[in-house]
Design a protein around this motif. Sequence first.
Motif, PDB file in Angstrom:
ATOM      1  N   GLY A  90       0.865  -1.092   0.144  1.00 37.86           N
ATOM      2  CA  GLY A  90       0.023   0.004  -0.059  1.00 37.86           C
ATOM      3  C   GLY A  90       0.691   1.238  -0.080  1.00 37.86           C
ATOM      4  O   GLY A  90       2.072   1.257  -0.177  1.00 37.86           O
ATOM      5  N   ALA A  91       0.347   2.326   0.511  1.00 38.37           N
ATOM      6  CA  ALA A  91       1.303   3.454   0.330  1.00 38.37           C
ATOM      7  C   ALA A  91       0.758   4.656   1.631  1.00 38.37           C
ATOM      8  O   ALA A  91      -0.591   4.459   2.232  1.00 38.37           O
ATOM      9  CB  ALA A  91       0.767   4.487  -0.831  1.00 38.37           C
ATOM     10  N   LEU A  92       1.827   5.111   2.056  1.00 34.90           N
ATOM     11  CA  LEU A  92       1.612   6.006   3.219  1.00 34.90           C
ATOM     12  C   LEU A  92       1.590   7.519   2.408  1.00 34.90           C
ATOM     13  O   LEU A  92       2.367   7.836   1.750  1.00 34.90           O
ATOM     14  CB  LEU A  92       2.896   6.021   4.090  1.00 34.90           C
ATOM     15  CG  LEU A  92       3.181   7.273   5.200  1.00 34.90           C
ATOM     16  CD1 LEU A  92       1.718   7.465   6.188  1.00 34.90           C
ATOM     17  CD2 LEU A  92       4.387   7.070   5.834  1.00 34.90           C
ATOM     18  N   GLY A  93       0.429   8.348   2.821  1.00 36.14           N
ATOM     19  CA  GLY A  93       0.186   9.580   2.056  1.00 36.14           C
ATOM     20  C   GLY A  93       0.369  10.863   3.170  1.00 36.14           C
ATOM     21  O   GLY A  93      -0.027  10.706   4.206  1.00 36.14           O
ATOM     22  N   LEU A  94       1.153  11.819   2.706  1.00 40.02           N
ATOM     23  CA  LEU A  94       1.491  12.956   3.622  1.00 40.02           C
ATOM     24  C   LEU A  94       1.034  14.031   2.842  1.00 40.02           C
ATOM     25  O   LEU A  94       1.611  14.391   1.955  1.00 40.02           O
ATOM     26  CB  LEU A  94       3.126  12.855   3.761  1.00 40.02           C
ATOM     27  CG  LEU A  94       3.493  11.482   4.472  1.00 40.02           C
ATOM     28  CD1 LEU A  94       5.067  11.662   4.617  1.00 40.02           C
ATOM     29  CD2 LEU A  94       3.081  11.298   5.943  1.00 40.02           C
ATOM     30  N   PHE A  95       0.269  14.804   3.576  1.00 37.37           N
ATOM     31  CA  PHE A  95      -0.276  16.071   3.171  1.00 37.37           C
ATOM     32  C   PHE A  95       0.336  17.416   3.850  1.00 37.37           C
ATOM     33  O   PHE A  95       0.107  17.283   4.900  1.00 37.37           O
ATOM     34  CB  PHE A  95      -1.753  16.097   2.906  1.00 37.37           C
ATOM     35  CG  PHE A  95      -2.290  14.888   2.084  1.00 37.37           C
ATOM     36  CD1 PHE A  95      -2.723  15.588   0.752  1.00 37.37           C
ATOM     37  CD2 PHE A  95      -2.383  13.762   2.427  1.00 37.37           C
ATOM     38  CE1 PHE A  95      -3.309  14.362  -0.100  1.00 37.37           C
ATOM     39  CE2 PHE A  95      -3.048  12.928   1.608  1.00 37.37           C
ATOM     40  CZ  PHE A  95      -3.366  13.130   0.482  1.00 37.37           C
TER      41      PHE A  95
END
Lengths: 254, 260
Positions: free
Chosen positions: A132-137
Amino acid sequence: MIKSREQDIIDSFSSLTDRVVGNMDVLELTAELAQDCARLLDVAAAGLLLADAGGVLHLLAATSEEARNLELFMLQRDEGPCLDCYHTGEAVNVADLSTQTARWPRFTAAAADQGFASVHAIPMLLRGDTLGALGLFGTTPGALGETDLALAQGLAHVASIAIVQSTTRADRDEVLPALQAAITSRAVVETAKGVLAHIHGITMQEAFTALRDTARKYNRQLADIAREVIANAPPTSRQLGKSSPASPGPKNVP
Amino acid sequence: MAEGWDVVRDGLTAAVGGSGTARAVAKQLCLACVDLLGMQGAGLWLVTGDSTGHSLSRCGVVTASLEWSQFSAGKGPCWEAVETASFVTAPDLTGADSARWPAFTAAAAAGGVRAVFAMPVTVAGVPMGALYLCRSRPGRLTGPAQSGAFLAGELAALPLLDLIAETRSVAVGSPPSTRSDIGWLTRSEVYQAVGMITAQLGVHPAEAMLRLRGHAFAHDLTVSQVAFQIIERQLQLDDDGTGTDGWHDLDGWPESGGGL
């Protein structure tokens, strides 16, 4: 005294790895990990997306529990940096989202609506597979430095290990049941948040906190508490198949 | 037979994409599981309110007596998948897994079944039933066959929901769904809204999901849009009294479609 950033990083890893080797709940650990990511990397929002057997991304944890904030992660099933990151297995770093409107028209519009200007997507890796992925905003344009990216990757690794830790081998065949179980657990938690939000007139964030605090208090899994909350939803409980187990827990939190 | 992942995914998705009754679609899905996942039998069943199962479809070596061995004993791979909300695997019914469910195992042996795999079929995280696969040789489920089994378990929610919609059409409206699109069923805001409707109307999450879909269809909105209206307290679905009485006891709810 204010903790140094270095001390904060050490404390976070120490707390996370304690949980991984101890009796931990994947949903609670990843929720904590999302909070750690936001604080340590100085980003406004963070979330973890996990792929199911069909390669569809599902939200596992995020810094906010409100539906509008989760939407930005959900949208990335169709397009966005987390989806690209999942497909390539490589980090996607976008210092200024306004330069990417042609690449992800719907995602960039939604992100701008919510006040986000930059995004970084870090792969959750295990051997040769991307889970999966880790999203950082971020709310201001800007790239993460190399040190921060390495830290983000380290945190993403902790998440991967936590999710698959119950399995003995580490190939895709062995971890898929664990991924699916985590995705189902998250779904039941979202549903239970809705039950509590309606009964008590509270926000989804408050509902999540109530579930988490109850799970901690009784030393039980978040998903188990969530299942009981749904089974006991008034005015008439409707659980197919069986009644909820008689185990320590609330007759409806909070 | 081992098919590649693209073939498995497309074949399973196509199986639930056609028109037809819930039972016809469930049958197509079971047949696709047999064809694409190297199985000799497959079945889909729904758990009903009085702690029994209701067979929606079955094919191949899955016989009525094999199912009855689970119903009557109150245990078996499907029960376990529903109760634990997780994947149940018994790769060697005449070896390491022989003692788990004696009645089921005896019936399975009589039918030449050596391995069984059961996936919970969930709506908003709540198990409604199970899809199970039977194979005549022992061994783990691997590669595209395993991924396909999980995908089939997700897709099986569509005929299960359609069955409930068909049998309770007065209560929930009967919007035709684009069956191959399972995306609307698995979004955070939809789960949250389902929870709110469940609490407000005192219905099972599966009916809450159908009401959400019905309202979206009637108002030409997406399910996601309606979910946000509910979460943001701009909309409350009414307990409109049209046929909802039947929901106060779910025992044997989808009995109208022909049964075993």
